[in-house]
Design an enzyme around this catalytic site. Structure first.
Site, PDB file in Angstrom:
ATOM      1  N   HIS A 205       0.757  -1.180  -0.030  1.00 42.85           N
ATOM      2  CA  HIS A 205       0.042   0.068   0.008  1.00 42.85           C
ATOM      3  C   HIS A 205       0.853   1.219  -0.068  1.00 42.85           C
ATOM      4  O   HIS A 205       0.380   2.340   0.068  1.00 42.85           O
ATOM      5  CB  HIS A 205      -0.952   0.115   1.065  1.00 42.85           C
ATOM      6  CG  HIS A 205      -0.249   0.289   2.525  1.00 42.85           C
ATOM      7  ND1 HIS A 205       0.209  -0.697   3.397  1.00 42.85           N
ATOM      8  CD2 HIS A 205      -0.105   1.431   3.163  1.00 42.85           C
ATOM      9  CE1 HIS A 205       0.631  -0.285   4.333  1.00 42.85           C
ATOM     10  NE2 HIS A 205       0.457   1.012   4.331  1.00 42.85           N
TER      11      HIS A 205
HETATM   12  C1  UD1 Z   1      -2.637   5.881   5.140  1.00 41.23           C
HETATM   13  C2  UD1 Z   1      -1.286   6.689   5.887  1.00 41.23           C
HETATM   14  C3  UD1 Z   1      -0.132   5.254   6.035  1.00 41.23           C
HETATM   15  C4  UD1 Z   1      -0.470   4.193   6.259  1.00 41.23           C
HETATM   16  C5  UD1 Z   1      -2.058   3.529   5.869  1.00 41.23           C
HETATM   17  C6  UD1 Z   1      -2.340   2.375   6.391  1.00 41.23           C
HETATM   18  C7  UD1 Z   1      -1.133   8.824   5.764  1.00 41.23           C
HETATM   19  C8  UD1 Z   1      -0.244   9.828   4.900  1.00 41.23           C
HETATM   20  N1  UD1 Z   1      -0.741   7.492   5.021  1.00 41.23           N
HETATM   21  O1  UD1 Z   1      -2.181   5.383   4.103  1.00 41.23           O
HETATM   22  O2  UD1 Z   1       0.702   5.826   6.788  1.00 41.23           O
HETATM   23  O3  UD1 Z   1       0.232   3.188   6.261  1.00 41.23           O
HETATM   24  O4  UD1 Z   1      -2.755   4.525   5.919  1.00 41.23           O
HETATM   25  O5  UD1 Z   1      -3.292   1.535   5.996  1.00 41.23           O
HETATM   26  O6  UD1 Z   1      -1.599   9.160   6.452  1.00 41.23           O
HETATM   27  N2  UD1 Z   1      -9.521   4.578   1.044  1.00 41.23           N
HETATM   28  C9  UD1 Z   1     -10.577   3.858   0.932  1.00 41.23           C
HETATM   29  N3  UD1 Z   1     -11.313   3.719   1.980  1.00 41.23           N
HETATM   30  C10 UD1 Z   1     -10.890   3.833   3.270  1.00 41.23           C
HETATM   31  C11 UD1 Z   1      -9.784   4.612   3.509  1.00 41.23           C
HETATM   32  C12 UD1 Z   1      -8.935   4.856   2.272  1.00 41.23           C
HETATM   33  O7  UD1 Z   1     -11.295   3.528  -0.039  1.00 41.23           O
HETATM   34  O8  UD1 Z   1     -11.562   3.405   4.320  1.00 41.23           O
HETATM   35  C13 UD1 Z   1      -8.962   5.179  -0.411  1.00 41.23           C
HETATM   36  C14 UD1 Z   1      -9.193   6.284  -0.657  1.00 41.23           C
HETATM   37  O9  UD1 Z   1      -9.129   6.024  -2.102  1.00 41.23           O
HETATM   38  C15 UD1 Z   1      -7.985   7.148  -0.198  1.00 41.23           C
HETATM   39  C16 UD1 Z   1      -6.800   6.220  -0.467  1.00 41.23           C
HETATM   40  O10 UD1 Z   1      -7.611   4.947  -0.020  1.00 41.23           O
HETATM   41  O11 UD1 Z   1      -7.778   8.311  -1.005  1.00 41.23           O
HETATM   42  C17 UD1 Z   1      -5.763   6.640   0.292  1.00 41.23           C
HETATM   43  O12 UD1 Z   1      -6.256   6.720   1.960  1.00 41.23           O
HETATM   44  P1  UD1 Z   1      -5.435   7.785   2.744  1.00 41.23           P
HETATM   45  O13 UD1 Z   1      -5.888   7.545   4.236  1.00 41.23           O
HETATM   46  O14 UD1 Z   1      -5.137   8.655   2.363  1.00 41.23           O
HETATM   47  O15 UD1 Z   1      -3.994   6.967   2.764  1.00 41.23           O
HETATM   48  P2  UD1 Z   1      -3.474   5.300   2.817  1.00 41.23           P
HETATM   49  O16 UD1 Z   1      -2.855   5.135   1.505  1.00 41.23           O
HETATM   50  O17 UD1 Z   1      -4.596   4.678   3.430  1.00 41.23           O
HETATM   51  N1  UDP Z   2      -3.634  -5.344   8.831  1.00 42.40           N
HETATM   52  C1  UDP Z   2      -4.929  -6.126   8.853  1.00 42.40           C
HETATM   53  N2  UDP Z   2      -5.516  -6.475   7.728  1.00 42.40           N
HETATM   54  C2  UDP Z   2      -4.715  -6.546   6.575  1.00 42.40           C
HETATM   55  C3  UDP Z   2      -3.526  -5.977   6.427  1.00 42.40           C
HETATM   56  C4  UDP Z   2      -3.096  -5.243   7.771  1.00 42.40           C
HETATM   57  O1  UDP Z   2      -5.410  -6.365   9.984  1.00 42.40           O
HETATM   58  O2  UDP Z   2      -5.323  -6.751   5.264  1.00 42.40           O
HETATM   59  C5  UDP Z   2      -3.075  -5.258  10.283  1.00 42.40           C
HETATM   60  C6  UDP Z   2      -1.753  -5.665  10.290  1.00 42.40           C
HETATM   61  O3  UDP Z   2      -1.693  -7.038  11.052  1.00 42.40           O
HETATM   62  C7  UDP Z   2      -0.991  -4.665  11.318  1.00 42.40           C
HETATM   63  C8  UDP Z   2      -1.805  -3.436  10.738  1.00 42.40           C
HETATM   64  O4  UDP Z   2      -2.947  -3.759  10.140  1.00 42.40           O
HETATM   65  O5  UDP Z   2      -1.675  -4.695  12.584  1.00 42.40           O
HETATM   66  C9  UDP Z   2      -0.830  -2.595   9.712  1.00 42.40           C
HETATM   67  O6  UDP Z   2      -1.408  -1.678   9.160  1.00 42.40           O
HETATM   68  P1  UDP Z   2      -1.028  -1.125   7.594  1.00 42.40           P
HETATM   69  O7  UDP Z   2      -0.050  -2.167   6.991  1.00 42.40           O
HETATM   70  O8  UDP Z   2      -2.206  -0.678   7.030  1.00 42.40           O
HETATM   71  O9  UDP Z   2      -0.258   0.118   7.680  1.00 42.40           O
HETATM   72  P2  UDP Z   2       1.272   0.386   8.371  1.00 42.40           P
HETATM   73  O10 UDP Z   2       1.657  -0.391   9.537  1.00 42.40           O
HETATM   74  O11 UDP Z   2       2.246   0.240   7.094  1.00 42.40           O
HETATM   75  O12 UDP Z   2       1.306   2.006   9.041  1.00 42.40           O
END
Ligand code: UD1
Ligand code: UDP
Length: 377
Positions: A205
């Site tokens: 991601h």
């Molecule tokens: C965010 C965090 C990242 C973290 C990740 C965990 C920032 C800058 N990034 O990244 O550090 O590792 O979460 O998963 O804060 N979207 C959906 N449904 C949701 C949420 C998001 O469809 O419930 C889609 C939307 O199109 C959105 C995109 O995902 O624009 C990105 O979501 P966003 O929260 O901006 O960043 P992540 O890539 O999820």
């Molecule tokens: N995780 C989850 N389901 C998934 C992927 C990740 O429950 O499909 C959990 C994982 O076990 C960990 C956390 O989400 O506890 C990590 O989140 P993510 O990878 O989204 O973010 P990051 O740690 O990179 O910020």
């Protein structure tokens, strides 16, 4: 007893804030959970509240998705009046997402003390939005709650005061250990037709991996080759869903929806190898002793490489395939870093409830505060 606002906003926050809230409440603190709404899909949000038994948030800011400035700005605008109304003694933020930084900046200019859980991690890669969030959040925090000695060293090198820095251990592992038996009871392997020890688990991601179709295509090529030796299952993050659908995935890779917490821990625990660009997954695989290949050039969690099962493979397809083959042939020995013992949140609560001289700035409040208010950087 202090009134403490705990902030969560996205998937990796929930497993970090839950044990901290519990430990604070056990010591009699009044805890309010504020959810920014950065993540909102049931599979990215609701399932974690159910799996982890987190009570519904006391306040929900509903900010949703947007550009960095939009998202950060919306959290700040909604959080500022809330702080004024609730007037807590301390605000606790976790991790490195936009919601973390937004609430930190607002708190820094209001009255409460600010505590950062997972302080001091550094990738030194300024192309990562999370690196900006980490460094800026630490800079305005009073309590710097570090998960590992490398994080403490980073904070010292940046000139923070010793009385601000607290080596507390890893809260993510508190939640992992507390839920491992429940996770092992999950039927997720049957549902996905997987056999313990005979599949690889993948998550992708990071913007640097999934936003550029050329980079993602290279990663998929590598995954396709690996799947020839070890079938792969990939729970799809919403950020990557569109591009994966456009590009299509090679045979042997099973795409599934984002997994709930218990299912995902069960998948990690049963995997032969995990391939990931997640921060938290690097830590959980180390705690579980499962081989992890990180699809990045750097990590803010070097302890998982030095004292765990993590190997950095970068983004080059040939290097990824070679690294995974090496790990499958000779899996790294399981080791768990010190203080990743399930008690980090107890140590955090102890520090916060005890108080101390961590304050770094004058506060616009009538309450008496310690007088040492200078930062040496
Ligand atoms: C965010 C965090 C990242 C973290 C990740 C965990 C920032 C800058 N990034 O990244 O550090 O590792 O979460 O998963 O804060 N979207 C959906 N449904 C949701 C949420 C998001 O469809 O419930 C889609 C939307 O199109 C959105 C995109 O995902 O624009 C990105 O979501 P966003 O929260 O901006 O960043 P992540 O890539 O999820
Ligand atoms: N995780 C989850 N389901 C998934 C992927 C990740 O429950 O499909 C959990 C994982 O076990 C960990 C956390 O989400 O506890 C990590 O989140 P993510 O990878 O989204 O973010 P990051 O740690 O990179 O910020």
């Amino acid at each position: 007893m202090p009134r403490i606002v705990c902030v969560a906003g996205a998937r990796p926050n929930y497993m970090k804030i839950k044990p901290v809230m519990d430990a604070l409440e056990r010591r009699g603190a009044e805890v309010l959970l504020v959810h920014t709404g950065q993540h909102y899909d049931p599979a990215m949000n609701d399932v974690f509240f159910a799996d982890l038994g987190i009570r519904p948030p006391d306040r929900f800011l509903g900010v949703g998705s947007g550009s960095h400035a939009e998202q950060t700005g919306r959290v700040m605008t909604a959080f500022e009046p809330l702080l004024e109304e609730v007037s807590p003694d301390i605000v606790v933020v976790v991790g490195d997402i936009n919601s973390t930084l937004a609430c930190a900046l607002v708190t820094a200019k209001a009255g409460p003390l600010l505590a950062h859980v997972e302080s001091g991690l550094r990738s030194r890669d300024w192309s990562m939005p999370e690196e900006v969030n980490r460094v800026a959040t630490d800079r305005v925090s009073d309590y710097l709650l570090a998960p590992s000695p490398d994080a403490v060293e980073n904070l010292r090198a940046e000139g923070y005061r010793e009385d601000q820095i607290h080596l507390v251990g890893n809260v993510m592992i508190d939640t992992l250990l507390a839920n491992l038996e429940r996770a092992r009871a999950s039927d997720v392997l049957d549902r996905f037709g997987l056999t313990r020890g005979e599949f690889g688990l993948v998550t992708l991601h990071r913007p640097a991996n999934v936003d550029d179709p050329e980079v993602l295509a290279g990663l998929l090529k590598a995954l396709g080759e690996i799947a020839g030796r070890c079938p792969l299952v990939l729970p799809v993050h919403p950020r990557a869903a569109g591009k994966l659908a456009e590009l299509g995935v090679p045979g042997g890779i099973q795409l599934v929806p984002p997994a709930g917490y218990l299912d995902f821990i069960a998948l990690q625990d049963a995997a032969r190898v995990v391939l990931t660009d997640s921060g938290g997954v690097q830590e959980e695989t180390t705690a579980l002793g499962v081989p992890c290949v990180t699809l990045r050039d750097n990590t803010e969690r070097p302890i998982t490489v030095e004292q765990g099962t993590n190997v950095l493979a970068g983004r080059d397809p040939a290097r990824i395939v070679a690294t995974v083959n090496g790990v499958l042939d000779a899996p790294p020995a399981p080791r768990r870093p010190e203080l990743w013992d399930g008690r980090a949140s107890e140590r955090i609560a102890e520090v916060l409830v005890r108080g101390g001289s961590s304050i770094t700035r004058p506060r616009p409040t009538d309450q008496p505060r310690p007088t040492d208010r200078t930062l040496p950087i």
